[in-house]
Design a protein around this motif. Structure first.
Motif, short mmCIF file in Angstrom:
data_model
loop_
_atom_site.label_atom_id
_atom_site.label_comp_id
_atom_site.label_asym_id
_atom_site.label_seq_id
_atom_site.Cartn_x
_atom_site.Cartn_y
_atom_site.Cartn_z
N ASN A 8 0.85 -1.19 0.00
CA ASN A 8 0.00 0.00 0.00
C ASN A 8 0.88 1.24 0.00
O ASN A 8 2.10 1.15 -0.13
N VAL A 46 -0.34 4.79 10.46
CA VAL A 46 -1.68 4.28 10.15
C VAL A 46 -1.62 3.37 8.93
O VAL A 46 -2.16 2.26 8.93
N SER A 47 -0.95 3.83 7.86
CA SER A 47 -0.85 3.02 6.64
C SER A 47 -0.02 1.77 6.88
O SER A 47 -0.34 0.69 6.37
N SER A 100 0.25 0.18 9.69
CA SER A 100 -0.61 -0.71 10.47
C SER A 100 -1.63 -1.41 9.59
O SER A 100 -1.84 -2.63 9.69
N GLN A 101 -2.26 -0.66 8.69
CA GLN A 101 -3.25 -1.25 7.78
C GLN A 101 -2.59 -2.27 6.86
O GLN A 101 -3.18 -3.32 6.55
N LYS A 121 -1.89 -5.44 9.06
CA LYS A 121 -3.15 -6.07 9.44
C LYS A 121 -3.79 -6.80 8.26
O LYS A 121 -4.28 -7.92 8.39
N THR A 122 -3.76 -6.17 7.09
CA THR A 122 -4.32 -6.80 5.89
C THR A 122 -3.53 -8.04 5.51
O THR A 122 -4.11 -9.06 5.12
N LYS A 147 -0.30 -1.30 16.58
CA LYS A 147 -1.72 -1.14 16.22
C LYS A 147 -2.24 -2.40 15.52
O LYS A 147 -3.36 -2.85 15.80
N ALA A 148 -1.43 -2.98 14.63
CA ALA A 148 -1.86 -4.16 13.89
C ALA A 148 -1.99 -5.37 14.82
O ALA A 148 -2.97 -6.13 14.75
#
Length: 460
Positions: free
Chosen positions: A222, A236-237, A239-240, A243-244, A279-280
């Motif tokens: 990403n 944030v990115s 972490s996303q 997580k994904t 965060k993840a």
């Protein structure tokens, strides 16, 4: 701490460099010496390492043509050259020297030499290039656009202008140490390297009884979008992204027992990376300090376009030996990171990599590997150790198992190289005969069916 930088100068003099990076045997690959003189060393090194990957797999050019119908892809991470900048220095001295650089040619040269016809493309996402190359290779295999793929990256420092630029951006360490997650992190140390993996679907590899070094559970990429600065990462990115990748792998964050972090050893980047990881992981578990974390950059430098593949190599070696290598310069940790409140603990010394027990069940070793490009392009891979159900060998090998003598064929383009191959193999045999993984029958089988005889070399 920042150093004052004079225009066109560098305050750093350190790096992890490849010895004899320009040594190349062009005629082995059917390239004329004059043409090779003008080929970027990035291109030559990627070609050499891909050939080694092919030989290590036990397959040949003929197999790529017949077994895989030439549906073989090439995905090469590369983000800088510098070779073409040498032209003015030699213009009057050597009219045969016209250095050129082409990212596309790094991938295309391999496709041409091996006569393969799958996708062939360079990948430049800055420091995440080689991990993104692996992602793209996996995606193309999933879509059926190729059956097998070479993927990796290469990074060299061929011209001093690269050091000057990195110094102008205050990216380099002022003391020659990359302190990943350590106290006093002030930048990275440049590193050179090249690495290539050969990828194919797990089911096919098992069926073909291939040597499997690891299993890619998932990949994801990403971008950080707009942040406080072009080179400022987004937690944030990140972490996303992670997580994904975990969701795509079909696992829980608690199953991951090691993170090979991007970890460039910068005051800003390291805390942001740990925050993204936290965060993840916190979305799946509240357990603390169960997952080791480290970065190979503290050991060999930041390989930029080859950073991701160096992390993959480190993780595969750790899985093979059941050990976690230490990250250097971490005697004192970065005070801006509160590891006690995270799932992570920095690997400060050599330790066993035990398989985790979760709910009374032994889990395989699973690692997450991150690479983040300076422009915001992020990549993450979830990698799991391969645990075969049983050890089996080719039927032909089984028939030879009781043989008192075995035939070990060697081939080279001339007598000198043939003798060198024999000496190299003899040295390897002396070093490995006592190791549990050594199998003379498998070795001779591979040399009989996994190599092609070479014609005696002809001059150009």
């Amino acid at each position: 701490m920042q150093k004052a930088v004079q225009e066109g100068k560098s305050y750093a003099k350190w790096g992890g460099f490849i010895n004899e990076f320009a040594q190349f045997d062009p005629m082995f690959f059917g390239i004329s010496p004059r043409e090779a003189l003008n080929i970027d060393p990035h291109e030559r090194l990627f070609l050499q390492e891909s050939w080694r990957a092919l030989e290590s797999s036990g397959y040949t050019k003929k197999d790529l043509k017949e077994k895989y119908r030439q549906k073989v892809g090439v995905f090469a991470g590369v983000t800088k050259t510098g070779f073409e900048l040498k032209a003015p220095f030699y213009r009057n001295d050597n009219h045969k020297f016209h250095p050129r650089s082409s990212f596309s040619s790094v991938a295309n040269r391999l496709s041409y030499v091996l006569d393969i016809k799958g996708p062939s493309m360079p990948i430049d996402t800055m420091c995440s290039s080689s991990l993104t190359a692996i992602h793209e290779a996996c995606e193309h295999i999933h879509r059926g656009e190729c059956e097998v793929a070479f993927a990796g990256g290469v990074n060299l420092y061929l011209h001093p202008s690269t050091y000057s630029y990195l110094s102008s951006q205050h990216m380099l360490s002022v003391d020659g140490q990359c302190k990943s997650f350590g106290l006093g992190g002030n930048g990275f140390v440049p590193g050179e390297g090249v690495g290539v993996v050969l990828l194919k679907p797990l089911s096919e590899a098992v069926k073909d009884k291939d040597v499997i070094h690891g299993v890619i559970l998932s990949t994801h990429v990403n971008h950080g979008g707009k942040t406080n600065g072009y080179t400022v990462p987004s937690p944030v990115s990140q972490s996303q992204l992670i997580k994904t990748a975990i969701e795509k792998a079909g696992i829980n964050a608690r199953d991951i027992s090691y993170i090979e972090a991007h970890g460039t050893g910068t005051e800003l980047g390291d805390p942001i990376e740990v925050e993204g990881l936290k965060k993840a992981f916190d979305a799946d578990t509240t357990d603390k300090n169960y997952c080791a974390i480290g970065s190979v950059k503290s050991n060999i430098g930041h390989l930029e376009a080859a950073a991701g593949i160096s992390g993959v190599t480190k993780v595969l070696l750790q899985m093979k030996h059941g050990k976690i290598a230490p990250s250097l310069h971490t005697e004192d940790l970065n005070p801006n990171i509160n590891f006690e409140k995270t799932a992570f603990q920095v690997a400060t010394d050599l330790q066993n990599w035990e398989r985790p027990f979760i709910e009374n069940e032994e889990k395989p070793r699973i690692a997450g590997i991150s690479s983040f490009g300076a422009g915001g392009a992020n990549a993450h891979i979830i990698l799991q150790e391969y645990q075969p159900q049983e050890v089996t060998y080719f039927d032909t090998v089984s028939l030879l198992a009781e043989a008192e003598k075995v035939l070990i064929p060697l081939s080279a383009r001339n007598k000198t190289q043939l003798k060198l191959r024999a000496v190299t193999l003899l040295d390897a045999l002396r070093k490995n005969t006592d190791t549990p993984q050594f199998n003379l029958i498998s070795l001779t089988y591979t040399l009989q069916v996994g190599r092609e005889a070479m014609d005696e070399r002809l001059g150009f």
